[in-house]
Write a protein that holds these residues in place. Structure first.
Motif, PDB file in Angstrom:
ATOM      1  N   GLY A  86      -5.275  -0.813   7.541  1.00 22.44           N
ATOM      2  CA  GLY A  86      -4.532  -1.279   8.703  1.00 22.44           C
ATOM      3  C   GLY A  86      -3.039  -1.010   8.653  1.00 22.44           C
ATOM      4  N   LYS A  87      -2.544  -0.564   7.498  1.00 27.35           N
ATOM      5  CA  LYS A  87      -1.106  -0.330   7.331  1.00 27.35           C
ATOM      6  C   LYS A  87      -0.874   0.464   6.058  1.00 27.35           C
ATOM      7  CE  LYS A  87       0.042  -3.630   3.869  1.00 27.35           C
ATOM      8  NZ  LYS A  87       1.188  -4.164   3.137  1.00 27.35           N
ATOM      9  N   ILE A  88       0.318   1.006   5.927  1.00 27.71           N
ATOM     10  CA  ILE A  88       0.839   1.454   4.627  1.00 27.71           C
ATOM     11  C   ILE A  88       2.302   1.037   4.561  1.00 27.71           C
ATOM     12  CG2 ILE A  88      -0.756   3.379   4.220  1.00 27.71           C
ATOM     13  CD1 ILE A  88       1.371   5.300   5.164  1.00 27.71           C
ATOM     14  N   ASP A  89       2.819   0.887   3.351  1.00 26.07           N
ATOM     15  CA  ASP A  89       4.208   0.477   3.158  1.00 26.07           C
ATOM     16  C   ASP A  89       5.093   1.610   2.653  1.00 26.07           C
ATOM     17  OD1 ASP A  89       4.010  -2.577   3.532  1.00 26.07           O
ATOM     18  OD2 ASP A  89       2.401  -2.144   2.129  1.00 26.07           O
ATOM     19  N   LEU A  90       4.468   2.628   2.077  1.00 30.39           N
ATOM     20  CA  LEU A  90       5.226   3.741   1.496  1.00 30.39           C
ATOM     21  C   LEU A  90       4.413   5.013   1.620  1.00 30.39           C
ATOM     22  CD1 LEU A  90       7.571   4.910  -0.308  1.00 30.39           C
ATOM     23  CD2 LEU A  90       6.205   4.202  -2.295  1.00 30.39           C
ATOM     24  N   LEU A  91       5.037   6.069   2.135  1.00 32.52           N
ATOM     25  CA  LEU A  91       4.439   7.399   2.189  1.00 32.52           C
ATOM     26  C   LEU A  91       5.321   8.339   1.385  1.00 32.52           C
ATOM     27  CD1 LEU A  91       2.667   9.748   3.223  1.00 32.52           C
ATOM     28  CD2 LEU A  91       4.046   9.746   5.321  1.00 32.52           C
ATOM     29  N   ILE A  92       4.749   8.954   0.366  1.00 31.47           N
ATOM     30  CA  ILE A  92       5.473   9.948  -0.428  1.00 31.47           C
ATOM     31  C   ILE A  92       4.835  11.305  -0.194  1.00 31.47           C
ATOM     32  CG2 ILE A  92       6.175  10.696  -2.731  1.00 31.47           C
ATOM     33  CD1 ILE A  92       6.014   7.795  -3.648  1.00 31.47           C
ATOM     34  N   ASN A  93       5.581  12.212   0.430  1.00 23.81           N
ATOM     35  CA  ASN A  93       5.126  13.589   0.613  1.00 23.81           C
ATOM     36  C   ASN A  93       5.583  14.401  -0.593  1.00 23.81           C
ATOM     37  OD1 ASN A  93       3.774  13.749   3.212  1.00 23.81           O
ATOM     38  ND2 ASN A  93       5.740  13.177   4.103  1.00 23.81           N
ATOM     39  N   SER A  94       4.634  14.680  -1.483  1.00 20.79           N
ATOM     40  CA  SER A  94       4.998  15.232  -2.786  1.00 20.79           C
ATOM     41  C   SER A  94       4.627  16.694  -2.984  1.00 20.79           C
ATOM     42  CB  SER A  94       4.321  14.394  -3.892  1.00 20.79           C
ATOM     43  OG  SER A  94       4.668  14.856  -5.163  1.00 20.79           O
ATOM     44  N   SER A  95       3.556  17.156  -2.368  1.00 15.55           N
ATOM     45  CA  SER A  95       3.092  18.511  -2.659  1.00 15.55           C
ATOM     46  C   SER A  95       4.082  19.553  -2.160  1.00 15.55           C
ATOM     47  CB  SER A  95       1.715  18.759  -2.035  1.00 15.55           C
ATOM     48  OG  SER A  95       1.801  18.751  -0.633  1.00 15.55           O
ATOM     49  N   ALA A  96       4.194  20.653  -2.895  1.00 13.95           N
ATOM     50  CA  ALA A  96       5.110  21.734  -2.523  1.00 13.95           C
ATOM     51  C   ALA A  96       4.696  23.011  -3.242  1.00 13.95           C
ATOM     52  CB  ALA A  96       6.550  21.376  -2.886  1.00 13.95           C
ATOM     53  N   MET A  97       5.151  24.133  -2.704  1.00 16.19           N
ATOM     54  CA  MET A  97       4.917  25.416  -3.364  1.00 16.19           C
ATOM     55  C   MET A  97       6.204  26.225  -3.334  1.00 16.19           C
ATOM     56  SD  MET A  97       2.647  27.349  -0.408  1.00 16.19           S
ATOM     57  CE  MET A  97       2.203  28.660  -1.526  1.00 16.19           C
ATOM     58  N   VAL A 103       0.847  -1.190   0.000  1.00 15.24           N
ATOM     59  CA  VAL A 103       0.000   0.000   0.000  1.00 15.24           C
ATOM     60  C   VAL A 103       0.886   1.246   0.000  1.00 15.24           C
ATOM     61  CG1 VAL A 103      -1.827   1.274   1.175  1.00 15.24           C
ATOM     62  CG2 VAL A 103      -1.786  -1.229   1.295  1.00 15.24           C
ATOM     63  N   ALA A 104       0.688   2.105  -0.997  1.00 13.58           N
ATOM     64  CA  ALA A 104       1.442   3.361  -1.087  1.00 13.58           C
ATOM     65  C   ALA A 104       0.495   4.535  -0.917  1.00 13.58           C
ATOM     66  CB  ALA A 104       2.156   3.459  -2.427  1.00 13.58           C
ATOM     67  N   LEU A 105       0.872   5.484  -0.086  1.00 17.84           N
ATOM     68  CA  LEU A 105       0.103   6.718   0.071  1.00 17.84           C
ATOM     69  C   LEU A 105       0.901   7.856  -0.557  1.00 17.84           C
ATOM     70  CD1 LEU A 105      -1.856   7.962   3.160  1.00 17.84           C
ATOM     71  CD2 LEU A 105      -0.519   9.539   1.772  1.00 17.84           C
ATOM     72  N   VAL A 106       0.295   8.524  -1.518  1.00 15.61           N
ATOM     73  CA  VAL A 106       0.941   9.657  -2.190  1.00 15.61           C
ATOM     74  C   VAL A 106       0.201  10.924  -1.801  1.00 15.61           C
ATOM     75  CG1 VAL A 106       1.654  10.675  -4.375  1.00 15.61           C
ATOM     76  CG2 VAL A 106       1.623   8.175  -4.108  1.00 15.61           C
ATOM     77  N   GLN A 107       0.878  11.786  -1.084  1.00 11.18           N
ATOM     78  CA  GLN A 107       0.304  13.056  -0.653  1.00 11.18           C
ATOM     79  C   GLN A 107       0.624  14.117  -1.706  1.00 11.18           C
ATOM     80  OE1 GLN A 107       1.151  16.766   0.191  1.00 11.18           O
ATOM     81  NE2 GLN A 107       2.594  15.839   1.612  1.00 11.18           N
ATOM     82  N   GLY A 108      -0.406  14.818  -2.185  1.00 12.71           N
ATOM     83  CA  GLY A 108      -0.228  15.776  -3.275  1.00 12.71           C
ATOM     84  C   GLY A 108      -0.313  15.077  -4.618  1.00 12.71           C
ATOM     85  N   ALA A 109      -1.373  14.280  -4.805  1.00 17.41           N
ATOM     86  CA  ALA A 109      -1.442  13.353  -5.945  1.00 17.41           C
ATOM     87  C   ALA A 109      -2.268  13.846  -7.124  1.00 17.41           C
ATOM     88  CB  ALA A 109      -2.020  12.008  -5.466  1.00 17.41           C
TER      89      ALA A 109
END
Length: 262
Positions: free
Chosen positions: A80-91, A4-10
């Motif tokens: 119940g879990k994640i395996d990867l968190l990518i914090n992508s958003s930026a300004m 499970v991958a979570l991509v923030q700023g997707a």
């Protein structure tokens, strides 16, 4: 168990491309895609329709802690879990133009940029690190040594201009400061989240100069072979992520794998 991958700023740029890449290259992977305005994220919605059952879209404005906390509760309940968190958003700045000198800075610009680029990713780590510690190490490279195995990975998207050691030109106060502070957050996280039995690898990654809305006003100064499409940059970055291990935690890497000085 599916990774499970979570991509923030997707909703656009690198974040959207990370979602596309993972879905196309890792057939069993599931994506949690977060953005400020899901109702406007048409490309993200289309991606979800092309991969039914594999994409969960959540509303998260990283400047609002309550939205981050609520998203974490939803993810915990559903996955119940994640395996990867990518914090992508930026300004770069609310105006979209970096400061060239001290006279250009404003209190509002500094606060807005630091809040989005630094505070947001750190608060994401606060609420999602317990889920990363529940992860199954579905991304990165594992070792036979169980003491060095990881359960999850945090990737903070940084920029070379955030390197204090590499800064020779000055300017871009807000953006440079926000990425330098993010790098410190990455280092801190790597220490705290590397102590326990369930270790989380934490790295900062520099994507190169990518053809996105953030960098587009500055492309005239970039060599043609060093201006990347989002597809090209994410391919390089995922190659790095696929080879991450506990030994590489707490570091900052460029797209080509070279280590960037703090």
């Amino acid at each position: 168990m599916a990774a499970v991958a979570l991509v923030q700023g997707a909703s656009r740029g690198l974040g959207l491309e990370f979602c596309k890449h993972i879905l196309s290259k890792k057939s069993e992977a599931l994506i949690i895609a977060t953005c400020r305005s899901p109702e406007k994220a048409l490309q993200l919605k289309d991606l979800g329709e092309r991969y039914p059952g594999k994409v969960t879209i959540l509303k998260v404005d990283v400047t609002r802690e309550n939205e981050i906390q609520q998203a974490a509760e939803i993810v915990k309940s559903k996955f119940g879990k994640i395996d990867l968190l990518i914090n992508s958003s930026a300004m770069l700045l609310p105006s979209g133009k970096g400061e060239t000198s001290l006279r250009d800075i404003s209190f509002e610009g500094l606060v807005a940029t630091l809040t989005t680029n630094t505070v947001g990713p750190l608060v994401m780590a606060k609420y999602f690190s317990p889920l990363l510690m529940n992860g199954s190490g579905g991304f990165g490279q594992q070792t036979a040594d169980k003491s060095k195995q990881h359960s999850g990975i945090i990737v903070n998207m940084t920029a070379k201009v955030g390197s204090i050691g590499d800064n020779r030109l000055g300017g871009w106060y807000s953006y440079r400061m926000s990425k330098a502070a993010l790098n410190m957050a990455t280092r801190n996280l790597s220490i705290e989240l590397g102590r326990g039995r369930a270790k989380v690898v934490c790295v900062s990654l520099h994507p190169g100069t990518v053809d996105t809305d953030l960098s587009r006003p500055y492309h005239k100064n970039v060599l043609k072979d060093r201006l990347f499409t989002t597809e090209c940059s994410v391919q390089y970055l995922m190659n790095l992520i696929d080879n991450l291990s506990v030994d590489k935690t707490g570091k900052c890497f460029a797209w080509d794998g070279s280590e960037i000085p703090w």
